[in-house]
Design an enzyme around this catalytic site. Structure first.
Site, mmCIF file in Angstrom:
data_model
loop_
_atom_site.group_PDB
_atom_site.id
_atom_site.type_symbol
_atom_site.label_atom_id
_atom_site.label_comp_id
_atom_site.label_asym_id
_atom_site.label_seq_id
_atom_site.Cartn_x
_atom_site.Cartn_y
_atom_site.Cartn_z
ATOM 1 N N LYS A 1 -11.555 -11.166 41.185
ATOM 2 C CA LYS A 1 -11.468 -10.091 42.175
ATOM 3 C C LYS A 1 -10.575 -10.508 43.350
ATOM 4 O O LYS A 1 -9.867 -9.686 43.929
ATOM 5 C CB LYS A 1 -12.864 -9.731 42.693
ATOM 6 C CG LYS A 1 -13.670 -8.876 41.738
ATOM 7 C CD LYS A 1 -13.170 -7.432 41.699
ATOM 8 C CE LYS A 1 -14.034 -6.559 40.816
ATOM 9 N NZ LYS A 1 -13.548 -5.179 40.683
ATOM 10 N N THR B 1 -14.704 -6.898 46.471
ATOM 11 C CA THR B 1 -16.140 -7.180 46.533
ATOM 12 C C THR B 1 -16.517 -8.253 47.543
ATOM 13 O O THR B 1 -15.734 -9.178 47.807
ATOM 14 C CB THR B 1 -16.642 -7.624 45.135
ATOM 15 O OG1 THR B 1 -17.956 -8.198 45.255
ATOM 16 C CG2 THR B 1 -15.753 -8.699 44.528
ATOM 17 N N GLU C 1 -18.398 -10.560 46.900
ATOM 18 C CA GLU C 1 -18.459 -11.848 46.178
ATOM 19 C C GLU C 1 -17.265 -12.735 46.506
ATOM 20 O O GLU C 1 -17.328 -13.950 46.337
ATOM 21 C CB GLU C 1 -18.522 -11.594 44.671
ATOM 22 C CG GLU C 1 -19.866 -11.113 44.170
ATOM 23 C CD GLU C 1 -20.948 -12.187 44.253
ATOM 24 O OE1 GLU C 1 -20.792 -13.244 43.641
ATOM 25 O OE2 GLU C 1 -21.956 -11.936 44.934
ATOM 26 N N TYR D 1 -15.864 -14.273 38.156
ATOM 27 C CA TYR D 1 -15.750 -12.874 38.579
ATOM 28 C C TYR D 1 -15.122 -12.782 39.973
ATOM 29 O O TYR D 1 -14.159 -12.033 40.195
ATOM 30 C CB TYR D 1 -17.136 -12.215 38.581
ATOM 31 C CG TYR D 1 -17.190 -10.878 39.292
ATOM 32 C CD1 TYR D 1 -16.739 -9.720 38.672
ATOM 33 C CD2 TYR D 1 -17.690 -10.771 40.596
ATOM 34 C CE1 TYR D 1 -16.783 -8.484 39.328
ATOM 35 C CE2 TYR D 1 -17.733 -9.556 41.262
ATOM 36 C CZ TYR D 1 -17.281 -8.418 40.620
ATOM 37 O OH TYR D 1 -17.317 -7.193 41.284
HETATM 38 P P1 NAP Z 1 -20.103 -0.945 36.184
HETATM 39 O O1 NAP Z 1 -21.236 0.021 36.216
HETATM 40 O O2 NAP Z 1 -20.263 -2.226 35.470
HETATM 41 O O3 NAP Z 1 -18.835 -0.161 35.572
HETATM 42 C C1 NAP Z 1 -17.700 -0.849 35.136
HETATM 43 C C2 NAP Z 1 -16.768 0.102 34.425
HETATM 44 O O4 NAP Z 1 -15.637 -0.642 33.918
HETATM 45 C C3 NAP Z 1 -17.395 0.805 33.198
HETATM 46 O O5 NAP Z 1 -16.925 2.126 33.144
HETATM 47 C C4 NAP Z 1 -16.835 -0.006 32.049
HETATM 48 O O6 NAP Z 1 -16.761 0.708 30.839
HETATM 49 C C5 NAP Z 1 -15.434 -0.293 32.561
HETATM 50 N N1 NAP Z 1 -14.762 -1.375 31.820
HETATM 51 C C6 NAP Z 1 -15.196 -2.647 31.644
HETATM 52 N N2 NAP Z 1 -14.311 -3.343 30.896
HETATM 53 C C7 NAP Z 1 -13.306 -2.491 30.596
HETATM 54 C C8 NAP Z 1 -12.107 -2.606 29.847
HETATM 55 N N3 NAP Z 1 -11.733 -3.739 29.224
HETATM 56 N N4 NAP Z 1 -11.288 -1.521 29.744
HETATM 57 C C9 NAP Z 1 -11.631 -0.355 30.328
HETATM 58 N N5 NAP Z 1 -12.759 -0.181 31.055
HETATM 59 C C10 NAP Z 1 -13.580 -1.238 31.182
HETATM 60 O O7 NAP Z 1 -19.632 -1.299 37.664
HETATM 61 P P2 NAP Z 1 -19.930 -0.528 39.056
HETATM 62 O O8 NAP Z 1 -21.173 -1.061 39.640
HETATM 63 O O9 NAP Z 1 -19.751 0.924 38.838
HETATM 64 O O10 NAP Z 1 -18.748 -1.102 39.959
HETATM 65 C C11 NAP Z 1 -17.477 -0.459 39.999
HETATM 66 C C12 NAP Z 1 -16.432 -1.480 40.444
HETATM 67 O O11 NAP Z 1 -16.758 -1.971 41.748
HETATM 68 C C13 NAP Z 1 -16.321 -2.719 39.558
HETATM 69 O O12 NAP Z 1 -14.964 -3.108 39.567
HETATM 70 C C14 NAP Z 1 -17.152 -3.759 40.289
HETATM 71 O O13 NAP Z 1 -16.701 -5.057 39.966
HETATM 72 C C15 NAP Z 1 -16.876 -3.387 41.722
HETATM 73 N N6 NAP Z 1 -17.939 -3.692 42.691
HETATM 74 C C16 NAP Z 1 -19.215 -3.277 42.451
HETATM 75 C C17 NAP Z 1 -20.185 -3.525 43.408
HETATM 76 C C18 NAP Z 1 -21.605 -3.061 43.202
HETATM 77 O O14 NAP Z 1 -22.480 -3.539 43.924
HETATM 78 N N7 NAP Z 1 -21.855 -2.113 42.309
HETATM 79 C C19 NAP Z 1 -19.844 -4.164 44.609
HETATM 80 C C20 NAP Z 1 -18.519 -4.539 44.810
HETATM 81 C C21 NAP Z 1 -17.564 -4.284 43.848
HETATM 82 P P3 NAP Z 1 -18.010 0.744 29.793
HETATM 83 O O15 NAP Z 1 -18.944 1.780 30.339
HETATM 84 O O16 NAP Z 1 -17.341 1.131 28.542
HETATM 85 O O17 NAP Z 1 -18.613 -0.616 29.774
HETATM 86 O O1 F7E Z 2 -27.592 -10.480 41.381
HETATM 87 C C1 F7E Z 2 -30.177 -13.065 41.684
HETATM 88 C C2 F7E Z 2 -28.770 -13.463 41.266
HETATM 89 O O2 F7E Z 2 -26.591 -9.541 39.318
HETATM 90 C C3 F7E Z 2 -28.023 -10.497 42.720
HETATM 91 C C4 F7E Z 2 -22.219 -6.887 41.139
HETATM 92 O O3 F7E Z 2 -22.217 -5.487 41.284
HETATM 93 O O4 F7E Z 2 -22.756 -7.215 43.449
HETATM 94 C C5 F7E Z 2 -23.189 -7.500 42.136
HETATM 95 O O5 F7E Z 2 -23.231 -8.901 41.914
HETATM 96 C C6 F7E Z 2 -28.750 -11.809 43.005
HETATM 97 C C7 F7E Z 2 -27.997 -13.050 42.511
HETATM 98 O O6 F7E Z 2 -25.683 -8.856 41.595
HETATM 99 C C8 F7E Z 2 -31.971 -12.412 38.605
HETATM 100 O O7 F7E Z 2 -28.717 -14.866 40.962
HETATM 101 C C9 F7E Z 2 -32.295 -13.548 40.423
HETATM 102 O O8 F7E Z 2 -28.076 -14.065 43.475
HETATM 103 O O9 F7E Z 2 -27.843 -7.994 40.873
HETATM 104 P P1 F7E Z 2 -26.961 -9.164 40.704
HETATM 105 P P2 F7E Z 2 -24.532 -9.795 42.184
HETATM 106 O O10 F7E Z 2 -24.378 -11.039 41.423
HETATM 107 O O11 F7E Z 2 -24.771 -9.909 43.649
HETATM 108 C C10 F7E Z 2 -21.454 -7.706 43.787
HETATM 109 C C11 F7E Z 2 -21.129 -7.267 45.198
HETATM 110 C C12 F7E Z 2 -20.422 -7.342 42.795
HETATM 111 O O12 F7E Z 2 -19.243 -7.196 43.128
HETATM 112 C C13 F7E Z 2 -20.808 -7.406 41.360
HETATM 113 O O13 F7E Z 2 -19.916 -6.611 40.556
HETATM 114 O O14 F7E Z 2 -29.988 -11.805 42.302
HETATM 115 N N1 F7E Z 2 -31.099 -12.928 40.549
HETATM 116 N N2 F7E Z 2 -32.840 -13.242 39.240
HETATM 117 C C14 F7E Z 2 -30.875 -12.229 39.432
HETATM 118 N N3 F7E Z 2 -29.823 -11.445 39.101
HETATM 119 C C15 F7E Z 2 -29.866 -10.841 37.896
HETATM 120 N N4 F7E Z 2 -28.844 -10.037 37.544
HETATM 121 N N5 F7E Z 2 -30.924 -11.006 37.041
HETATM 122 C C16 F7E Z 2 -31.997 -11.783 37.342
HETATM 123 O O15 F7E Z 2 -32.936 -11.917 36.556
#
Ligand code: NAP
Ligand code: F7E
Length: 352
Positions: free
Chosen positions: A157, A125, A127, A153
């Site tokens: 990662k 990620t 992050e 987090y």
């Molecule tokens: P998500 O919607 O939160 O999905 C996470 C998945 O992990 C869900 O299927 C969840 O199952 C499963 N999980 C959580 N804890 C578990 C455990 N203890 N054992 C087995 N399964 C578990 O995340 P996403 O947005 O699809 O992201 C996919 C991956 O990419 C994640 O690793 C995330 O950190 C990474 N990532 C995401 C982004 C983004 O912007 N979306 C960017 C960079 C990296 P449940 O449905 O049962 O909760």
């Molecule tokens: O926050 C600000 C918050 O929770 C984005 C995950 O998929 O992307 C995701 O992480 C920004 C942050 O995503 C609220 O403080 C303000 O600065 O949507 P987010 P994230 O933290 O960037 C990365 C790439 C991953 O890997 C992660 O798995 O928005 N913010 N107000 C807020 N964020 C949330 N959630 N809620 C608020 O009310």
């Protein structure tokens, strides 16, 4: 027919990737964990619920991971499962370290011992760059930039990123890191800021809600469209050599711009509805992240197609449509949780 195992198939990316791989002709297996309420709504939404094979497994349980590999015998493993919400990682740092970090080694070690020819994708990620996005003056970040995580987090990662490289270099496993910047969609979890905003804007526009409470409005992110990002995961595993790639749009926008754009779509002024609430601030927040995807473009032929304005339009319009249908009495997969038909669940008992 190629076989793929997706950990986290019930999440946003897992569901889109399952659909993408099925369309490519793969036999798709996915791990899911037992919850008190079943959580297959995204698979139902994309109409792939009855096309994937589901294997019960939990990331904290090594035996269940080994079993998932033995049952599926995959050519490719996409390791997407994680505690993925940055905010929650401050509340549960140890559990996040275990599930999001250490579990990567559990899977890699199981692959090394049982199927070392299997290709492995790790969901790393943006992050991991954390404060570097600020220290470099907001320039776009590439694969060679310094990592400076700012949450439990991100630290977990970063551990996963390095252990993936270590298994690649030590044991010759085809293991890659996809360094993906934020990617969003109507299937995003409700607590992430884009979906939270899109959902509340839709409700406010239909008179179902009165205000939207948010945290840090100044934070800037590089937001892309999730269905395009799962294609990049697959492309990384089709290359001759394993490598790591940044996947992003190259544009940063603030939460304030997101809110302004989203309310604008329904013809409302965001200032009348948005309240800043301390509860949604984090003990540390990454101020700005923007990615440089030029290596991915050059080497695997990937580039983003959906930009910020279009993405927010897709998300807001979809939420308005969902809530209008709900007002007409329609119900959705997440209102009526369902278990898959038995023949789609593969347990160890079938191998006994
Ligand atoms: P998500 O919607 O939160 O999905 C996470 C998945 O992990 C869900 O299927 C969840 O199952 C499963 N999980 C959580 N804890 C578990 C455990 N203890 N054992 C087995 N399964 C578990 O995340 P996403 O947005 O699809 O992201 C996919 C991956 O990419 C994640 O690793 C995330 O950190 C990474 N990532 C995401 C982004 C983004 O912007 N979306 C960017 C960079 C990296 P449940 O449905 O049962 O909760
Ligand atoms: O926050 C600000 C918050 O929770 C984005 C995950 O998929 O992307 C995701 O992480 C920004 C942050 O995503 C609220 O403080 C303000 O600065 O949507 P987010 P994230 O933290 O960037 C990365 C790439 C991953 O890997 C992660 O798995 O928005 N913010 N107000 C807020 N964020 C949330 N959630 N809620 C608020 O009310």
């Amino acid at each position: 027919m190629k076989k793929a195992l997706i950990t986290g198939i019930t999440g946003q990316d897992g569901a889109y990737l399952a659909k993408f791989l099925l369309d490519k002709g793969y036999d798709v297996y996915g791990t899911y964990r037992r919850l008190s309420t079943p959580n297959f709504w995204r698979l139902e939404y994309l109409e792939v619920f009855d096309k994937v094979n589901l294997i019960p497994a939990d990331l904290s349980d090594t035996g269940s991971i080994v079993e998932a590999l033995k049952i599926s015998q995959p050519d490719e493993v996409y390791h997407l499962a994680a505690q993925s919400f940055v905010g929650a990682s401050f509340e549960t740092p140890v559990a996040t370290g275990d599930v999001t970090g250490l579990a990567v080694t559990r899977i890699l070690e199981a692959i090394r011992q049982t199927c070392p020819e299997t290709k492995f994708y790790f969901a790393a990620t943006s992050e991991m760059f954390g404060k570097t996005g600020l220290l470099n003056g907001g320039k776009s970040l590439n694969e060679g930039d310094f990592f400076y995580p700012m949450s439990p987090y991100a630290a977990a990662k970063l551990y996963g990123y390095w252990i993936t490289r270590i298994y690649r270099e030590a044991y010759g496993i085809f293991a890659v890191n996809g360094i993906l910047f934020n990617h969003e969609s109507p299937l995003r979890g409700l607590e992430f800021v884009t979906r939270k905003v899109a959902n509340e804007v839709a409700k406010i526009s239909l008179g179902l809600s009165k205000e939207l409470r948010l945290g840090n409005l100044e934070a800037k992110r590089d937001w892309g469209y999730a269905p395009e990002y799962v294609e990049a995961m697959w492309l990384m595993l089709q290359q001759k050599e394993p490598d790591d790639y940044v996947i992003a749009t190259g544009e940063a926008h603030s939460v304030k711009e997101l809110v302004e754009k989203a309310f604008g779509i329904v013809g409302l002024d965001w200032k009348e509805y948005v309240k800043v609430d301390r509860r949604f601030f984090r003990p540390l927040d990454v101020p700005c992240l923007v990615g440089d995807y030029s290596k991915a473009k050059r080497k695997i032929g990937w580039e983003p197609r959906t930009r910020f304005d279009k993405l927010i339009e897709i998300m807001v319009e979809e939420e308005v449509d969902r809530w209008e249908r709900w007002l007409r009495g329609e119900r959705f997969p997440w209102d009526a949780p369902n278990y898959p038909s038995e023949n789609r669940i593969l347990t160890r008992a079938l191998r006994m």
